[in-house]
Motif scaffolding. Sequence first.
Motif, PDB file in Angstrom:
ATOM      1  N   TRP A  93      -4.840 -30.896  39.012  1.00  0.00           N
ATOM      2  CA  TRP A  93      -5.150 -29.623  39.658  1.00  0.00           C
ATOM      3  C   TRP A  93      -5.675 -29.793  41.072  1.00  0.00           C
ATOM      4  N   GLY A  94      -6.263 -30.938  41.356  1.00  0.00           N
ATOM      5  CA  GLY A  94      -6.926 -31.152  42.641  1.00  0.00           C
ATOM      6  C   GLY A  94      -8.414 -30.916  42.497  1.00  0.00           C
ATOM      7  N   GLU A  95      -9.177 -31.733  43.172  1.00  0.00           N
ATOM      8  CA  GLU A  95     -10.635 -31.690  43.034  1.00  0.00           C
ATOM      9  C   GLU A  95     -11.190 -30.294  43.317  1.00  0.00           C
ATOM     10  N   GLY A  96     -10.686 -29.608  44.295  1.00  0.00           N
ATOM     11  CA  GLY A  96     -11.212 -28.297  44.646  1.00  0.00           C
ATOM     12  C   GLY A  96     -10.813 -27.185  43.697  1.00  0.00           C
ATOM     13  N   ARG A  97      -9.824 -27.422  42.851  1.00  0.00           N
ATOM     14  CA  ARG A  97      -9.332 -26.377  41.945  1.00  0.00           C
ATOM     15  C   ARG A  97      -9.864 -26.535  40.523  1.00  0.00           C
ATOM     16  N   TYR A  98     -10.463 -27.676  40.236  1.00  0.00           N
ATOM     17  CA  TYR A  98     -11.003 -27.922  38.901  1.00  0.00           C
ATOM     18  C   TYR A  98     -12.286 -27.126  38.702  1.00  0.00           C
ATOM     19  N   SER A  99     -12.425 -26.550  37.508  1.00  0.00           N
ATOM     20  CA  SER A  99     -13.696 -25.952  37.103  1.00  0.00           C
ATOM     21  C   SER A  99     -13.870 -26.207  35.614  1.00  0.00           C
ATOM     22  N   ARG A 100     -15.110 -26.256  35.201  1.00  0.00           N
ATOM     23  CA  ARG A 100     -15.411 -26.467  33.786  1.00  0.00           C
ATOM     24  C   ARG A 100     -14.869 -25.308  32.944  1.00  0.00           C
ATOM     25  N   GLU A 101     -14.947 -24.092  33.476  1.00  0.00           N
ATOM     26  CA  GLU A 101     -14.476 -22.924  32.737  1.00  0.00           C
ATOM     27  C   GLU A 101     -12.961 -22.985  32.523  1.00  0.00           C
ATOM     28  N   ALA A 102     -12.228 -23.347  33.576  1.00  0.00           N
ATOM     29  CA  ALA A 102     -10.773 -23.462  33.448  1.00  0.00           C
ATOM     30  C   ALA A 102     -10.407 -24.599  32.506  1.00  0.00           C
ATOM     31  N   HIS A 103     -11.153 -25.682  32.554  1.00  0.00           N
ATOM     32  CA  HIS A 103     -10.909 -26.814  31.662  1.00  0.00           C
ATOM     33  C   HIS A 103     -11.142 -26.394  30.214  1.00  0.00           C
ATOM     34  N   ARG A 104     -12.209 -25.651  29.980  1.00  0.00           N
ATOM     35  CA  ARG A 104     -12.498 -25.153  28.627  1.00  0.00           C
ATOM     36  C   ARG A 104     -11.359 -24.254  28.138  1.00  0.00           C
ATOM     37  N   GLY A 105     -10.867 -23.374  29.001  1.00  0.00           N
ATOM     38  CA  GLY A 105      -9.763 -22.496  28.629  1.00  0.00           C
ATOM     39  C   GLY A 105      -8.506 -23.270  28.282  1.00  0.00           C
ATOM     40  N   LEU A 106      -8.226 -24.310  29.062  1.00  0.00           N
ATOM     41  CA  LEU A 106      -7.065 -25.152  28.779  1.00  0.00           C
ATOM     42  C   LEU A 106      -7.227 -25.833  27.426  1.00  0.00           C
ATOM     43  N   ALA A 107      -8.405 -26.362  27.168  1.00  0.00           N
ATOM     44  CA  ALA A 107      -8.649 -27.060  25.906  1.00  0.00           C
ATOM     45  C   ALA A 107      -8.463 -26.127  24.717  1.00  0.00           C
ATOM     46  N   GLN A 108      -8.916 -24.889  24.832  1.00  0.00           N
ATOM     47  CA  GLN A 108      -8.752 -23.931  23.738  1.00  0.00           C
ATOM     48  C   GLN A 108      -7.284 -23.615  23.500  1.00  0.00           C
ATOM     49  N   MET A 109      -6.502 -23.658  24.569  1.00  0.00           N
ATOM     50  CA  MET A 109      -5.068 -23.411  24.443  1.00  0.00           C
ATOM     51  C   MET A 109      -4.381 -24.537  23.665  1.00  0.00           C
ATOM     52  N   TYR A 110      -4.958 -25.750  23.713  1.00  0.00           N
ATOM     53  CA  TYR A 110      -4.353 -26.875  22.998  1.00  0.00           C
ATOM     54  C   TYR A 110      -4.145 -26.571  21.520  1.00  0.00           C
ATOM     55  N   LEU A 111      -5.106 -25.889  20.896  1.00  0.00           N
ATOM     56  CA  LEU A 111      -4.975 -25.585  19.474  1.00  0.00           C
ATOM     57  C   LEU A 111      -3.912 -24.534  19.203  1.00  0.00           C
ATOM     58  N   ALA A 112      -3.712 -23.644  20.145  1.00  0.00           N
ATOM     59  CA  ALA A 112      -2.773 -22.543  19.958  1.00  0.00           C
ATOM     60  C   ALA A 112      -1.327 -22.955  20.214  1.00  0.00           C
ATOM     61  N   ASP A 113      -1.126 -24.089  20.864  1.00  0.00           N
ATOM     62  CA  ASP A 113       0.217 -24.508  21.259  1.00  0.00           C
ATOM     63  C   ASP A 113       0.613 -25.756  20.474  1.00  0.00           C
ATOM     64  N   GLU A 114       1.627 -25.615  19.650  1.00  0.00           N
ATOM     65  CA  GLU A 114       2.065 -26.724  18.798  1.00  0.00           C
ATOM     66  C   GLU A 114       2.478 -27.962  19.596  1.00  0.00           C
ATOM     67  N   ARG A 115       2.955 -27.777  20.829  1.00  0.00           N
ATOM     68  CA  ARG A 115       3.345 -28.938  21.641  1.00  0.00           C
ATOM     69  C   ARG A 115       2.140 -29.804  21.967  1.00  0.00           C
ATOM     70  N   PHE A 116       1.022 -29.174  22.331  1.00  0.00           N
ATOM     71  CA  PHE A 116      -0.199 -29.935  22.618  1.00  0.00           C
ATOM     72  C   PHE A 116      -0.737 -30.563  21.344  1.00  0.00           C
ATOM     73  N   ARG A 117      -0.749 -29.770  20.280  1.00  0.00           N
ATOM     74  CA  ARG A 117      -1.247 -30.286  18.998  1.00  0.00           C
ATOM     75  C   ARG A 117      -0.433 -31.511  18.574  1.00  0.00           C
TER      76      ARG A 117
END
Length: 141
Positions: A93-117
Amino acid sequence: MSEHDAFEALKRHAIEENERAYGREARARHGDDAVDAANERLASLSRDEWDEKGQLERAIREQLRVAMATGDPAGEPARELARMHARWIALHWGEGRYSREAHRGLAQMYLADERFRAYYDTAAGEGATEFLLAALESYLA
């Protein structure tokens, strides 16, 4: 073809493949600006950053196995896993675009998406995706 030209072609190819596989979905979920910025970030990576990205991806899969073996998503091996994952995301994402909140949202999406799982469970065993999410949530809280 020079080494520099070959490396630039490798990055272009990886970005094009990702666009073909996930571009439409990513653009619908996150918007053109976010996807374009991520593509530009990958295109701008130096050879060292590109190599770090690949090494870190492999190390994350191994650290996930190590952390899972402890059974503690808040323990030090899991915290190291989360730090590694945060660095890997920031490289994309780039150092300036990373945030803990966005990272948390991405991680939660991992469970919802069979490809990540499938990716994480195949790499580290059944339940790996859930463990990764728990480790990230603990770390990012």
